[in-house]
Design a protein around this motif. Structure first.
Motif, PDB file in Angstrom:
ATOM      1  N   SER A   1      40.756  43.273  30.927  1.00 32.46           N
ATOM      2  CA  SER A   1      41.960  44.103  30.938  1.00 32.46           C
ATOM      3  C   SER A   1      41.861  45.099  32.075  1.00 32.46           C
ATOM      4  O   SER A   1      40.780  45.560  32.429  1.00 32.46           O
ATOM      5  CB  SER A   1      42.132  44.834  29.606  1.00 32.46           C
ATOM      6  N   SER A   2      43.000  45.419  32.647  1.00 35.72           N
ATOM      7  CA  SER A   2      43.002  46.220  33.880  1.00 35.72           C
ATOM      8  C   SER A   2      42.441  47.618  33.670  1.00 35.72           C
ATOM      9  O   SER A   2      41.763  48.151  34.539  1.00 35.72           O
ATOM     10  CB  SER A   2      44.437  46.316  34.418  1.00 35.72           C
ATOM     11  N   HIS A   3      42.726  48.252  32.525  1.00 39.18           N
ATOM     12  CA  HIS A   3      42.296  49.643  32.382  1.00 39.18           C
ATOM     13  C   HIS A   3      40.779  49.766  32.253  1.00 39.18           C
ATOM     14  O   HIS A   3      40.217  50.835  32.475  1.00 39.18           O
ATOM     15  CB  HIS A   3      42.992  50.295  31.177  1.00 39.18           C
TER      16      HIS A   3
ATOM     17  N   LEU B   1      36.760  48.567  41.417  1.00 38.27           N
ATOM     18  CA  LEU B   1      37.100  47.678  42.522  1.00 38.27           C
ATOM     19  C   LEU B   1      36.195  47.927  43.714  1.00 38.27           C
ATOM     20  O   LEU B   1      35.851  49.072  44.024  1.00 38.27           O
ATOM     21  CB  LEU B   1      38.566  47.885  42.927  1.00 38.27           C
ATOM     22  N   GLY B   2      35.833  46.849  44.389  1.00 35.50           N
ATOM     23  CA  GLY B   2      34.999  46.950  45.578  1.00 35.50           C
ATOM     24  C   GLY B   2      34.978  45.623  46.311  1.00 35.50           C
ATOM     25  O   GLY B   2      35.557  44.632  45.853  1.00 35.50           O
ATOM     26  N   PRO B   3      34.315  45.568  47.464  1.00 35.86           N
ATOM     27  CA  PRO B   3      34.254  44.308  48.216  1.00 35.86           C
ATOM     28  C   PRO B   3      33.524  43.229  47.416  1.00 35.86           C
ATOM     29  O   PRO B   3      32.426  43.462  46.895  1.00 35.86           O
ATOM     30  CB  PRO B   3      33.473  44.698  49.485  1.00 35.86           C
ATOM     31  N   GLN B   4      34.138  42.068  47.318  1.00 34.21           N
ATOM     32  CA  GLN B   4      33.550  40.960  46.566  1.00 34.21           C
ATOM     33  C   GLN B   4      33.565  39.702  47.438  1.00 34.21           C
ATOM     34  O   GLN B   4      34.561  39.393  48.081  1.00 34.21           O
ATOM     35  CB  GLN B   4      34.331  40.692  45.276  1.00 34.21           C
TER      36      GLN B   4
ATOM     37  N   GLY C   1      38.013  43.539  44.740  1.00 34.21           N
ATOM     38  CA  GLY C   1      38.104  43.062  43.374  1.00 34.21           C
ATOM     39  C   GLY C   1      37.004  43.644  42.514  1.00 34.21           C
ATOM     40  O   GLY C   1      36.262  44.552  42.927  1.00 34.21           O
ATOM     41  N   GLU C   2      36.895  43.111  41.312  1.00 36.63           N
ATOM     42  CA  GLU C   2      35.894  43.578  40.352  1.00 36.63           C
ATOM     43  C   GLU C   2      35.050  42.382  39.946  1.00 36.63           C
ATOM     44  O   GLU C   2      35.567  41.283  39.723  1.00 36.63           O
ATOM     45  CB  GLU C   2      36.614  44.212  39.162  1.00 36.63           C
TER      46      GLU C   2
ATOM     47  N   GLY D   1      46.804  37.034  37.060  1.00 34.54           N
ATOM     48  CA  GLY D   1      47.904  37.979  36.868  1.00 34.54           C
ATOM     49  C   GLY D   1      47.480  39.416  37.119  1.00 34.54           C
ATOM     50  O   GLY D   1      48.254  40.213  37.664  1.00 34.54           O
ATOM     51  N   LEU D   2      46.260  39.779  36.730  1.00 33.63           N
ATOM     52  CA  LEU D   2      45.760  41.136  36.998  1.00 33.63           C
ATOM     53  C   LEU D   2      45.730  41.418  38.496  1.00 33.63           C
ATOM     54  O   LEU D   2      46.002  42.539  38.934  1.00 33.63           O
ATOM     55  CB  LEU D   2      44.356  41.308  36.416  1.00 33.63           C
ATOM     56  N   TYR D   3      45.396  40.393  39.278  1.00 38.28           N
ATOM     57  CA  TYR D   3      45.308  40.554  40.732  1.00 38.28           C
ATOM     58  C   TYR D   3      46.638  40.229  41.424  1.00 38.28           C
ATOM     59  O   TYR D   3      46.704  40.236  42.650  1.00 38.28           O
ATOM     60  CB  TYR D   3      44.202  39.655  41.294  1.00 38.28           C
TER      61      TYR D   3
END
Length: 428
Positions: free
Chosen positions: A263-265, A271-274, A309-310, A396-398
């Motif tokens: 979930s986004s929250h 988030l960071g470089p992936q 991304g995460e 969808g989150l992204y």
């Protein structure tokens, strides 16, 4: 169009229309009144000229006049008409212009005084415009005042709109506004009640599956241990079927937990470089025992730049895509993973030589717990029906794009397109 804009346009339109009609009516009345005043003034000049005797033409430089005695012209600024028969006002054409004439006659003597109507009209318009211009300025000032008043009156509604607009989809905290307006107060109260009820329903729906799955992990672990011990004693088909059922149930629980955690929250601030290439390599390494057991030909081709991304969400997405391909590709089959850089986006494609999915079922497989053929899947491989639902959820989150198509080897190709730069995840 906003309510404020509509209200301003309506009020200003009514004001402009009203003032326009008032100006037209005032203009017409002012012209008529000016006509009467000019006629009265012209008649007075004729009467004064009649009683004043001989007057030099230069004493009336802007007025055309004549004096008659017994039908003969005895004085005047010019010769332009015959002796009138009676006193009064008239309009005629003379000397190439339209004239308004005032005549005063008595005892066979007459005096006529005339002036061009064009000059009279110009003077009338100057007088009327001197009155209209302040009204136009007043109309502009009134429009400004109306705009200010409407803006102040609608300020509580604008504040409510801004507060709601700036909220995340999962933010159900009550509104802090304390409006005094009788129209806004019940709206805020109703919204707060709705937010409270929605939060309760959201929390029940959101955490039920993950809480239930979490509670099931302990008894499932105990069952797996006991079944392992039982299988050591009784190595028969019934024990093996029971072990497979528990493994399937355990896989379902893990998928439900993964779905609840994406979930986004929860991951908004992580988030960071992936590197998709590294994440794919880690996934292949984790699944390698299954790959080796089935003797699959798996390859990772292409490279792409890092994306914002995460780690957990991207890993879950990639693992579900690749594990599906590994699971449903028959022994000795092929799985190809391709990465491609497309300017501001990157593309991840996973193709296999498995049985594929019929075109008319490709939309349905994103439904949770849906499997082609149900429990009687053509591959006879157990599954939970959550893998691609989780993939779609993460994409969808992204705010990415997910596409299914046929692979070059007759199986399924899953293609995911994600933006390279992202500051936030979409609210789920």
């Amino acid at each position: 169009m906003s309510i404020r804009t509509k209200l301003l346009l309506l009020l200003i339109s009514v004001m402009v229309l009203t003032l326009f009609l008032a100006l037209v009516e005032g203009y017409q009345r002012s012209l008529a009144r000016a006509e009467t005043l000019f006629d009265s003034h012209l008649h007075t000049q004729a009467e004064v000229l009649f009683h004043s005797g001989e007057i030099a033409p230069q004493s009336l430089p802007n007025v055309i006049w004549q004096r008659w005695h017994q039908g003969d012209i005895v004085a005047g600024s010019t010769t332009w008409l015959t002796q009138p028969e009676q006193s009064g006002m008239s309009t005629l054409n003379a000397q190439g212009q339209r004239l308004r004439v005032a005549t005063y006659c008595q005892n066979q003597q007459c005096v006529a005084v005339a002036e061009p109507i064009a000059e009279r009209f110009a003077l009338s318009e100057q007088l009327i415009m001197a009155m209209v211009v302040p009204m136009l300025w007043g109309m502009a000032l009134l429009a400004l005042l109306i705009s200010i008043v409407v803006k102040r009156a609608l300020r509580p509604l604008s504040q409510l709109s801004q507060e709601l607009k700036g909220r995340a989809a999962h933010d159900f905290t009550l509104l802090q506004m304390q409006p005094n307006e009788s129209e806004i107060k019940p709206v805020v109260q109703t919204l707060n009640e709705l937010l409270h009820r929605t939060e309760q329903a959201y929390l029940r729906e959101r955490y039920f599956a993950s809480d239930a799955a979490h509670e099931l992990r302990t008894p499932l672990s105990a069952m797996k241990i006991n079944l392992h011990n039982l299988q050591q004693r009784y190595d028969d088909d019934d024990a093996q079927a029971l072990v497979e059922s528990v493994e399937r149930l355990n896989h379902l629980v893990e998928q439900m937990l993964a779905l609840g955690r994406t979930s986004s929250h929860q991951w908004q601030d992580k988030l960071g470089p992936q590197s998709l290439a590294q994440l794919c390599q880690a996934c292949i390494a984790e699944l390698y025992p299954q790959i080796e057991k089935k003797q699959l030909d798996i390859s990772l081709n292409g490279e792409c730049r890092d994306i914002q991304g995460e780690t957990f969400t991207l890993s879950v997405m990639i693992k579900n895509i690749i594990s599906n391909a590994v699971k449903y590709t028959p022994e000795g089959g092929k799985v190809v993973i391709e990465l491609q850089d497309l300017d501001a986006e990157v593309t991840l494609s996973v193709s296999d030589s498995g049985p594929g999915i019929a075109t008319d079922l490709r939309e349905r497989i994103f439904d949770r717990f849906f499997r082609v053929g149900g429990d009687s899947h053509p591959s006879h491989i157990p599954g939970a029906g959550l893998g691609l639902a989780i993939v779609q959820h993460v994409v969808g989150l992204y705010q990415g794009k997910l596409a299914l198509m046929s692979s070059p080897w007759g199986g399924l190709q899953v293609q995911v397109t994600l933006a390279r730069q992202r500051d936030t995840l979409c609210s789920d």
